[in-house]
Design a protein around this motif. Structure first.
Motif, short mmCIF file in Angstrom:
data_model
loop_
_atom_site.label_atom_id
_atom_site.label_comp_id
_atom_site.label_asym_id
_atom_site.label_seq_id
_atom_site.Cartn_x
_atom_site.Cartn_y
_atom_site.Cartn_z
N GLY A 21 -42.75 -32.84 -8.28
CA GLY A 21 -43.64 -31.79 -7.79
C GLY A 21 -44.92 -31.64 -8.59
O GLY A 21 -45.83 -32.47 -8.48
N ASN B 79 -39.75 -37.31 -4.50
CA ASN B 79 -38.37 -36.88 -4.73
C ASN B 79 -37.97 -35.86 -3.66
O ASN B 79 -38.67 -34.88 -3.44
CB ASN B 79 -38.29 -36.23 -6.12
N ASP C 222 -34.58 -32.26 -4.64
CA ASP C 222 -34.69 -30.82 -4.86
C ASP C 222 -34.52 -30.04 -3.57
O ASP C 222 -34.59 -28.81 -3.57
CB ASP C 222 -36.10 -30.46 -5.39
CA CA Z 1 -39.09 -30.76 -8.39
#
Ligand code: CA
Ligand code: GDP
Length: 323
Positions: free
Chosen positions: A9, A38, A41
């Motif tokens: 992030g 990713n 999460d």
């Molecule tokens: Ca993250």
């Protein structure tokens, strides 16, 4: 030049915004940047599918992020969440802004209509102008992957969703280990492995090495693609002066039995890493393997220009390396 990056992030997004700034400033053609995000999460809240790292990348690269916190929408309100609280509906520990909810509704609606996460992410990226900037944003996988954290509290082991550990507990309860549901069966999303194999440069931004980059590396085929690519692989340390710049990477490394050092992070990548950027404060720390070329450069991304300078240095290091 085809650049492929693996990203979490806030650290990933700020670096990549700097990279785009650098490429534009150096007068190159439209960038050709593939970002593999990713999705470990991801979480379902109030029936909505939320992809925190993808959203941070969208908002940051698209110019809509709340700069002061690094995630969420600028000039955001939380009236919807307030209404949910009035109904006694939780959880309330995860902030969902009103504009942000629009993203999650769109994502959930399209997933419900049968679109893949890749297709949904491409639609969201269109709204944020990523294709015009030469950016292709790919989720690491179209299959749901969710990181859980095993904790011991009052002598009992239990697992909580990664977001609950990170946001509600602020990683204050030590993690015994991470269990990543769905990861071993998650196929890489379309284009992911090719983007690594056919890149001219692969970059690892200063993202969390365990719960961002580490999760992407666990997608079957990704690590092999990185080992096999002819492109130089260059990483930027998320650890500066022996500490994470923000977040709880120290708690994540501790769960793997590793110290919070730039060298320990490089060690997690040593089977495919060619170049490693460290902050001058960390330059004296030895690397586990001599094959990795280390270069030091101040690594605080204080603004877009600073992130751009770091990205430019990473590209120069890659060019020096070849393979
Ligand atoms: Ca993250
Ligand atoms: P998250 O998913 O929002 O946690 O973001 P990432 O995984 O992409 O990035 C988190 C990592 O970015 C943390 O480990 C931070 O130490 C690192 N980070 C944040 N800001 C900076 C910075 O200015 N410089 C460097 N070198 N790392 C940073």
């Amino acid at each position: 030049m085809r650049i492929t990056a693996l990203a979490g992030g806030v650290g990933g997004a700020r670096f990549l915004r700097g990279l785009l700034h650098h490429l534009r400033a150096s007068g190159a053609d439209t960038p050709d940047l593939t970002v593999i995000a990713n999705t470990g999460d991801d979480i379902t809240l109030f029936g909505l599918r939320v992809s925190p790292d993808v959203d941070t990348l969208l908002y940051t690269l698209g110019g809509g992020v709340e700069e002061s916190q690094g995630w969420g929408r600028a000039t955001e309100t939380t009236r919807v969440q307030g209404e949910l609280a009035a109904y006694g509906v939780g959880p309330q520990w995860f902030t969902l802004g009103d504009l942000d909810v629009g993203t999650h509704i769109a994502r959930s609606l399209w997933l419900g209509q049968g679109l893949s996460l890749s297709e949904v992410t491409a639609r969201l990226a269109q709204r944020w102008g990523l294709p015009e900037q030469g950016v292709r944003l790919l989720p690491m996988s179209d299959s749901p992957v969710e990181t859980h954290v095993v904790l011991t509290e009052d002598g009992e082991q239990r697992a909580v969703h990664f977001q609950e550990w990170w946001v509600r507990l602020r990683a204050g309860v030590p993690a015994d280990r991470f269990v990543v549901a769905g990861l071993d069966r998650a196929g890489a999303a379309p284009g992911v492995l090719d983007a690594i194999r056919t890149a001219d440069v692969v970059v690892l931004p200063p993202s969390n090495p365990v719960v961002s980059i580490g999760i992407i590396l666990g997608v079957p085929g990704v690590r092999d693609a990185l080992r096999g690519t002819t492109a130089p692989v260059v990483g930027v340390s998320p650890i500066v002066g022996g500490a994470p710049v923000r977040g709880h990477a120290d708690a994540c490394l501790a769960a793997l039995g590793l110290p919070t050092t730039s060298a320990a992070v490089a060690g997690l990548y040593e089977d495919f890493l060619d170049g490693w950027l460290v902050d001058p404060q960390d330059a004296a720390v030895a690397l586990p393997r001599a094959r990795v070329r280390v270069h030091d450069e101040p690594l605080l991304m204080t603004d877009v220009a600073a992130a751009g300078r770091i990205a430019g240095t990473a590209l120069t290091l890659a060019a020096d390396l070849g393979r």
